[in-house]
Design a protein around this motif. Sequence first.
Motif, PDB file in Angstrom:
ATOM      1  N   ILE A 330       0.492  21.578  -2.156  1.00 25.28           N
ATOM      2  CA  ILE A 330      -0.025  22.553  -2.815  1.00 25.28           C
ATOM      3  C   ILE A 330      -1.344  23.858  -2.711  1.00 25.28           C
ATOM      4  CG2 ILE A 330       1.290  19.852  -4.370  1.00 25.28           C
ATOM      5  CD1 ILE A 330      -2.156  19.326  -4.760  1.00 25.28           C
ATOM      6  N   GLY A 331      -0.999  24.155  -3.109  1.00 26.28           N
ATOM      7  CA  GLY A 331      -2.488  25.143  -3.131  1.00 26.28           C
ATOM      8  C   GLY A 331      -3.939  24.296  -4.041  1.00 26.28           C
ATOM      9  N   CYS A 332      -4.807  24.819  -3.226  1.00 25.52           N
ATOM     10  CA  CYS A 332      -5.780  24.019  -3.438  1.00 25.52           C
ATOM     11  C   CYS A 332      -7.069  24.573  -2.936  1.00 25.52           C
ATOM     12  CB  CYS A 332      -5.635  22.069  -3.396  1.00 25.52           C
ATOM     13  SG  CYS A 332      -6.991  21.510  -3.875  1.00 25.52           S
ATOM     14  N   THR A 333      -8.545  24.207  -3.945  1.00 26.44           N
ATOM     15  CA  THR A 333      -9.047  25.031  -2.229  1.00 26.44           C
ATOM     16  C   THR A 333     -10.248  23.472  -1.715  1.00 26.44           C
ATOM     17  OG1 THR A 333     -10.326  25.642  -4.238  1.00 26.44           O
ATOM     18  CG2 THR A 333      -9.092  27.444  -3.169  1.00 26.44           C
ATOM     19  N   MET A 334      -9.877  22.762  -2.264  1.00 23.31           N
ATOM     20  CA  MET A 334     -10.777  21.547  -1.664  1.00 23.31           C
ATOM     21  C   MET A 334     -10.840  21.601  -0.368  1.00 23.31           C
ATOM     22  SD  MET A 334     -10.518  18.639  -4.779  1.00 23.31           S
ATOM     23  CE  MET A 334      -8.738  18.188  -4.264  1.00 23.31           C
ATOM     24  N   THR A 335     -11.636  20.981   0.228  1.00 23.34           N
ATOM     25  CA  THR A 335     -11.631  21.379   1.777  1.00 23.34           C
ATOM     26  C   THR A 335     -12.800  19.589   2.083  1.00 23.34           C
ATOM     27  OG1 THR A 335     -14.522  20.836   0.915  1.00 23.34           O
ATOM     28  CG2 THR A 335     -13.356  22.674   1.349  1.00 23.34           C
ATOM     29  N   GLY A 336     -12.661  19.668   3.155  1.00 22.79           N
ATOM     30  CA  GLY A 336     -13.165  18.041   3.900  1.00 22.79           C
ATOM     31  C   GLY A 336     -13.854  17.278   2.521  1.00 22.79           C
ATOM     32  N   GLY A 337     -13.397  16.004   3.131  1.00 19.92           N
ATOM     33  CA  GLY A 337     -14.046  15.209   2.366  1.00 19.92           C
ATOM     34  C   GLY A 337     -13.269  14.570   1.152  1.00 19.92           C
ATOM     35  N   SER A 338     -12.315  15.236   0.943  1.00 15.32           N
ATOM     36  CA  SER A 338     -11.559  15.425  -0.603  1.00 15.32           C
ATOM     37  C   SER A 338     -10.271  14.533   0.430  1.00 15.32           C
ATOM     38  CB  SER A 338     -11.050  16.671  -0.781  1.00 15.32           C
ATOM     39  OG  SER A 338     -10.334  17.486   0.362  1.00 15.32           O
ATOM     40  N   SER A 339     -10.137  14.641   1.554  1.00 13.87           N
ATOM     41  CA  SER A 339      -9.135  13.703   2.276  1.00 13.87           C
ATOM     42  C   SER A 339      -9.163  12.434   1.651  1.00 13.87           C
ATOM     43  CB  SER A 339      -9.157  13.346   3.903  1.00 13.87           C
ATOM     44  OG  SER A 339      -9.790  14.809   4.864  1.00 13.87           O
ATOM     45  N   GLY A 340      -7.794  11.571   1.626  1.00 16.88           N
ATOM     46  CA  GLY A 340      -7.658  10.545   1.079  1.00 16.88           C
ATOM     47  C   GLY A 340      -7.513  10.652  -0.203  1.00 16.88           C
ATOM     48  N   GLY A 341      -8.135  11.103  -0.760  1.00 19.04           N
ATOM     49  CA  GLY A 341      -7.717  12.054  -2.403  1.00 19.04           C
ATOM     50  C   GLY A 341      -6.201  11.362  -2.660  1.00 19.04           C
ATOM     51  N   GLY A 342      -6.327  11.160  -3.604  1.00 20.88           N
ATOM     52  CA  GLY A 342      -4.960   9.943  -4.285  1.00 20.88           C
ATOM     53  C   GLY A 342      -4.278  11.651  -4.988  1.00 20.88           C
ATOM     54  N   TRP A 343      -2.901  11.809  -4.731  1.00 20.42           N
ATOM     55  CA  TRP A 343      -1.736  12.541  -5.297  1.00 20.42           C
ATOM     56  C   TRP A 343      -1.053  12.157  -6.586  1.00 20.42           C
ATOM     57  CZ3 TRP A 343       0.047  16.876  -1.969  1.00 20.42           C
ATOM     58  CH2 TRP A 343      -0.837  17.581  -1.003  1.00 20.42           C
ATOM     59  N   VAL A 344      -2.071  12.386  -7.266  1.00 22.33           N
ATOM     60  CA  VAL A 344      -0.837  11.758  -8.736  1.00 22.33           C
ATOM     61  C   VAL A 344       0.296  13.024  -9.557  1.00 22.33           C
ATOM     62  CG1 VAL A 344      -1.333  10.765 -11.224  1.00 22.33           C
ATOM     63  CG2 VAL A 344      -3.101  10.884  -9.294  1.00 22.33           C
ATOM     64  N   GLY A 345       1.949  11.846  -9.474  1.00 21.56           N
ATOM     65  CA  GLY A 345       2.616  12.707  -9.971  1.00 21.56           C
ATOM     66  C   GLY A 345       3.421  11.387 -11.479  1.00 21.56           C
ATOM     67  N   LYS A 346       4.438  11.997 -11.460  1.00 24.05           N
ATOM     68  CA  LYS A 346       5.392  10.747 -12.650  1.00 24.05           C
ATOM     69  C   LYS A 346       5.796  10.292 -11.635  1.00 24.05           C
ATOM     70  CE  LYS A 346       5.600  13.673 -16.403  1.00 24.05           C
ATOM     71  NZ  LYS A 346       6.813  14.038 -17.423  1.00 24.05           N
ATOM     72  N   GLY A 347       6.096   9.036 -11.872  1.00 19.70           N
ATOM     73  CA  GLY A 347       6.842   8.029 -10.674  1.00 19.70           C
ATOM     74  C   GLY A 347       8.110   7.329 -11.746  1.00 19.70           C
ATOM     75  N   GLY A 348       8.701   6.645 -11.224  1.00 13.36           N
ATOM     76  CA  GLY A 348      10.212   6.082 -11.687  1.00 13.36           C
ATOM     77  C   GLY A 348      10.640   6.298 -12.919  1.00 13.36           C
ATOM     78  N   LYS A 351       6.125   7.266 -16.066  1.00 14.34           N
ATOM     79  CA  LYS A 351       4.583   7.368 -16.176  1.00 14.34           C
ATOM     80  C   LYS A 351       3.468   8.175 -14.952  1.00 14.34           C
ATOM     81  CE  LYS A 351       4.919   3.141 -18.867  1.00 14.34           C
ATOM     82  NZ  LYS A 351       4.596   1.764 -19.515  1.00 14.34           N
ATOM     83  N   PRO A 352       2.054   7.980 -14.901  1.00 14.56           N
ATOM     84  CA  PRO A 352       1.441   8.450 -14.109  1.00 14.56           C
ATOM     85  C   PRO A 352       1.686   7.078 -12.483  1.00 14.56           C
ATOM     86  CG  PRO A 352      -0.221   8.830 -15.617  1.00 14.56           C
ATOM     87  CD  PRO A 352       1.399   8.356 -16.289  1.00 14.56           C
ATOM     88  N   ALA A 353       1.969   7.556 -11.382  1.00 14.52           N
ATOM     89  CA  ALA A 353       1.627   7.084 -10.250  1.00 14.52           C
ATOM     90  C   ALA A 353       1.035   8.307  -9.022  1.00 14.52           C
ATOM     91  CB  ALA A 353       3.303   6.755 -10.136  1.00 14.52           C
ATOM     92  N   LEU A 354       0.445   6.774  -8.464  1.00 16.45           N
ATOM     93  CA  LEU A 354       0.132   8.185  -6.351  1.00 16.45           C
ATOM     94  C   LEU A 354       1.130   7.907  -6.147  1.00 16.45           C
ATOM     95  CD1 LEU A 354      -2.762   7.316  -4.522  1.00 16.45           C
ATOM     96  CD2 LEU A 354      -0.930   7.090  -3.988  1.00 16.45           C
ATOM     97  N   VAL A 355       1.471   8.840  -5.386  1.00 16.16           N
ATOM     98  CA  VAL A 355       2.814   9.806  -4.788  1.00 16.16           C
ATOM     99  C   VAL A 355       2.388   9.790  -3.453  1.00 16.16           C
ATOM    100  CG1 VAL A 355       3.931   9.660  -6.786  1.00 16.16           C
ATOM    101  CG2 VAL A 355       2.846  11.653  -5.643  1.00 16.16           C
ATOM    102  N   SER A 356       0.960   9.846  -3.187  1.00 17.80           N
ATOM    103  CA  SER A 356       0.762  11.008  -1.978  1.00 17.80           C
ATOM    104  C   SER A 356      -0.802  10.600  -1.963  1.00 17.80           C
ATOM    105  CB  SER A 356       0.972  12.800  -1.722  1.00 17.80           C
ATOM    106  OG  SER A 356       1.146  12.924  -0.468  1.00 17.80           O
ATOM    107  N   ASN A 357      -1.376  11.112  -0.539  1.00 18.03           N
ATOM    108  CA  ASN A 357      -2.650  11.198  -0.674  1.00 18.03           C
ATOM    109  C   ASN A 357      -3.353  12.892   0.514  1.00 18.03           C
ATOM    110  OD1 ASN A 357      -1.868   9.241   1.279  1.00 18.03           O
ATOM    111  ND2 ASN A 357      -3.067  10.364   2.572  1.00 18.03           N
ATOM    112  N   THR A 358      -4.517  12.901   0.282  1.00 16.56           N
ATOM    113  CA  THR A 358      -4.410  14.605   0.739  1.00 16.56           C
ATOM    114  C   THR A 358      -4.495  14.128   2.594  1.00 16.56           C
ATOM    115  OG1 THR A 358      -5.805  15.449  -0.860  1.00 16.56           O
ATOM    116  CG2 THR A 358      -6.144  15.998   0.979  1.00 16.56           C
ATOM    117  N   SER A 359      -3.438  15.179   3.474  1.00 14.78           N
ATOM    118  CA  SER A 359      -4.206  14.614   4.628  1.00 14.78           C
ATOM    119  C   SER A 359      -4.431  15.834   6.139  1.00 14.78           C
ATOM    120  CB  SER A 359      -2.636  14.308   5.165  1.00 14.78           C
ATOM    121  OG  SER A 359      -2.820  14.020   6.324  1.00 14.78           O
ATOM    122  N   ILE A 360      -3.587  16.792   5.322  1.00 16.42           N
ATOM    123  CA  ILE A 360      -4.438  18.266   5.982  1.00 16.42           C
ATOM    124  C   ILE A 360      -3.992  18.966   5.736  1.00 16.42           C
ATOM    125  CG2 ILE A 360      -3.098  17.160   8.597  1.00 16.42           C
ATOM    126  CD1 ILE A 360      -0.995  19.100   7.485  1.00 16.42           C
TER     127      ILE A 360
END
Length: 391
Positions: A330-348, A351-360
Amino acid sequence: MRSIRPLLTAASAVAALTLTVTSCGPSEENAGDKPSAPASLNPAEKIKIPEDLKDRLKEHGIDLDKWRNGEWKNWDRDKWLREAKDFVNPIIEDLWNPDRIREAERPDKPVEEEDISGDKGVTDPAPDPVRAKAVDAKYHDNAPESGKVFFDGPEGSMVCSATVVKDPAHPGKSNMVWTAGHCVHKGKKGGWYRNIAFVPSYNDSALATSALEKATREQIAPYGVWWAEWVKTSDQWIAEGASTGGAGAPYDFAVIKVTPEKGSSGKSLEETVGSALPVEFNAPAVPKIASLTATGYPAAAPFDGQKMFQCQDKPGRLSLKANQPTMYRIGCTMTGGSSGGGWVGKGGDGKPALVSNTSIGPASAGWLAGPRLGPEAKGIFDEVSKKYAGQ
């Protein structure tokens, strides 16, 4: 991001997105009918170290008392535990004091965008940058599941972001946290980080950085400091993970089982913060996702790691290697330190669910990428959940 990972540096540096940890800031007490910090946590209480943990330490020639008194700073190769089964994290009360929490940095530096071009698999054009928006205080009212992970490595104290997730073995009473693999383990060239702890709703009232200089621990960590009792990351991350270049990124995730630092109030982490997100291990492919929201505490310039931010964007695809899972980007200007933060989208269930986390992400900090959670991620999640199912 890998770039982000690279953003991670020593004790004063901000963790890179890929391997970056964000620094923490003070928080004020929550008011109203929201869950409050467990008042019964008593600094005098001592957490009992399980015998199996003591045995594992002894197997590696580690004396528990010496460890707590500073032996953990010994990063000799024979003292740096690496294998999945060798994770140990004895609680050291008050180690994460306000000054140490505030000054934690990212573990390494970001990678150049050309290092992670993704030309060997299915990759969409790089997204336009999306400006990160500050989350309104109190954070607990708007993103109660989010917080920061603190840990020590050879370079010093570091930080990342993380998310409280639901535990099927303990409905409504989860003590599980989701973050990036590079926030708990160095990867191919190292071992487990030490003194890993989670602070939910760090700097809950979004105090100015100058105000944090005099903030109390209760302001910085209104819901307490929760130490990692057990951690699992992917075998692929341990074998391949690197702080730059994107190696291991499709498997850059981890699950942490936490316990309160200063004794139990009888409440779980989920009960204490009042919320937890389910994890979606069968999230839809990119074309079927309208948008994802990434949350974190970016610490590299122009941010300082003391406040929570979010980016929302429709994801694209990033493939680092043709034989590895394609990542969300995704486009995003967040920098280091945001690593590991949750990515939330719609689950099956919609409803809101964690579907990924910031990696690189690139050194230019215009986008973020996170792993698409599948069988490998579900495997480590289930293993941690089942390990404590009877407790």
